[in-house]
Structures are given as C-alpha cells and as structure tokens.
Design an enzyme around this catalytic site. Structure first.
Site, mmCIF file in Angstrom:
data_model
loop_
_atom_site.group_PDB
_atom_site.id
_atom_site.type_symbol
_atom_site.label_atom_id
_atom_site.label_comp_id
_atom_site.label_asym_id
_atom_site.label_seq_id
_atom_site.Cartn_x
_atom_site.Cartn_y
_atom_site.Cartn_z
ATOM 1 C CE LYS A 204 -4.339 -1.921 1.561
ATOM 2 N NZ LYS A 204 -5.392 -1.969 2.583
ATOM 3 N NE ARG A 238 -7.502 -8.708 0.841
ATOM 4 C CZ ARG A 238 -7.198 -7.866 -0.148
ATOM 5 N NH1 ARG A 238 -6.270 -6.928 0.035
ATOM 6 N NH2 ARG A 238 -7.812 -7.944 -1.314
#
Length: 261
Positions: A204, A238
C-alpha cells in the site's frame, strides 16, 4: 491470506491476473507457497476506483471460487460488499466474507447472517472514489474502535454469531500516512474488541510513500510491516507476496519455539 484480484484496475496487480487462466495459475502458486486462505476479489477498492455491476463481479469471481474449491484444500474468502455476490460465492464453496464496507450495503447484514459464515468487517472513511481526499479523525484508533463497536452490535442484532466476526482497521482506506502508522503502532488496542484481527497493508501507499518506491518494489517494507502487525496481535495477514510472508512467519515461529526445533 493470498490476494487474488481478478480486476483490470487494482492498485498492485491490475490486469495481471484478470484472465481466468492466469488467475488460476496464481491461485495455485500462492497455495504452493503456503497461503491457507485465498481472497478472491472482482471489484477494485483502490483510491478513486469506480464500482462495477453485480453481474460483472459475479462473472469474475464465481468461476475462480469453483476452481479453487475443486483443486485446493484451503479456505476461500470472497472480497465483496454486494449481498448477491456474497450469497452466490458461499453457495459455490467460499468460506468467508471479506467486506470493505462492513456489511453496510443493501441487504448485506441480513444475507451474511443467513449464510452463517465468518465475516470480516473493515473500516473505511468515505467511499473508495473519495476516501483519500481529506481524511480526519479525533483519534484514529479510538474512532475506529467506536465504529467497530457499532458495526459488531449491528451484526449481532442481525443474527451474526459473535465468533464469526473478524475486524480489519482498513489501512489506506480513508487514512493519512500518519494515521496508518499510528494504527500499526497501536494495533494492540483493538484487543478490547475480542475479535480476530485481519491486516491488509501489503504494497500500500503507506509503504511506498515512506520508502519512496513503486508498487512492485514494496514487498520488503510490506513484510516488515506485517511482522510488526503480528507482534501487535494480528491473526490474519492479507498479502500479495505469500512466499516472503510465510518465510517471515516461519522465522518468528522458530524464534518463539526454539526448544522444539
């Protein structure tokens, strides 16, 4: 939890696995590398993303769910906010609902309760299209804990069993760089909710902005951040890079259990 995005516009692997054959190969690879959950998503939730129709999402997701069911002994998570996709994915063999909207879309609460499977409630301030415009909090952890208390109450009231509720603080979903690192630093504060913690920070912008690197150069930073998350109490990671994350977890496990090596 290995990420399998079958979308042309996901932030990390957009288009890379959007054909059925490539997606199947990637699922095989992640299972071989040690993923115990495959998270299948047919709608991008990156900042600025446009929604897709129920029909299109079903066409992307359901064949992959069936493929993984047929070929692998792993859990399958469906990454969706749409009640119809949840229902059809579970009917096709998926085991878990992973909802970035925390069951706030039409009929999602009722359908999830009827399906009687684990569901992950994620926090997001705003919507994907606008969430990164100007996110603001009094205290990001306190505010998200309050949000989860409200959503957990709503879920239980709808008939979802408490032991089926997982929470995800939503790194990058309506958070500044500072908000994201406060969340990571204070992740253990979410223990007050007595729910398993799913963490998704792989590749991210909180990694890329800090380290000034492109999306596909963020795996080292992602693994370090994941390790901190585990130390702070995360239960499910994740991730895009399953191999590196599994290796990190094996080293952590050996360090904790060196007497039994």
């Amino acid at each position: 939890m290995g990420i399998l995005n079958v979308t042309p516009d996901s932030f990390s692997d957009g288009g890379q696995f959007s054909s059925f054959e490539l997606a199947c190969q990637h699922a095989d690879e992640m299972v071989n590398q040690g993923a115990t959950i495959i998270d299948i998503g047919g709608e991008s939730t990156r900042p600025g993303a446009e929604p897709v129709s129920v029909e299109e999402e079903l066409q992307r997701v359901i064949p992959l769910v069936k493929y993984v069911v047929e070929h692998h002994d792993v859990w399958i998570s469906v990454d969706t906010s749409k009640a119809e996709v949840m229902a059809q994915a579970i009917a096709a063999g998926a085991h878990l609902i992973n909802d970035v909207c925390a069951l706030q879309q039409p009929n999602a609460l009722q359908v999830a309760a009827k399906l009687d499977v684990p569901v992950c409630l994620m926090h997001m301030q705003g919507q994907p299209k606008t969430m990164q415009d100007q996110p603001q909090y009094q205290d990001v952890v306190d505010d998200i804990i309050l949000f989860f208390k409200q959503r957990i109450d709503a879920a239980i009231a709808a008939g979802i069993k408490p032991h089926n509720i997982i929470i995800d603080p939503g790194f990058g979903f309506g958070k500044t760089l500072s908000h994201n690192y406060q969340l990571l630093a204070q992740l253990d504060r979410f223990n007050v909710l007595s729910a398993p913690l799913l963490i998704g920070l792989s590749r991210k912008s909180m990694i890329g902005t800090l380290l000034q690197c492109d999306v596909l150069e963020r795996d080292n930073g992602s693994v370090v951040a994941a390790m901190i998350a585990v130390q702070k109490g995360a239960h499910i990671l994740r991730v895009h890079n399953v191999k590196s994350t599994v290796e990190m977890l094996r080293i952590m496990d050996a360090t904790r259990n060196y007497h039994s090596i």
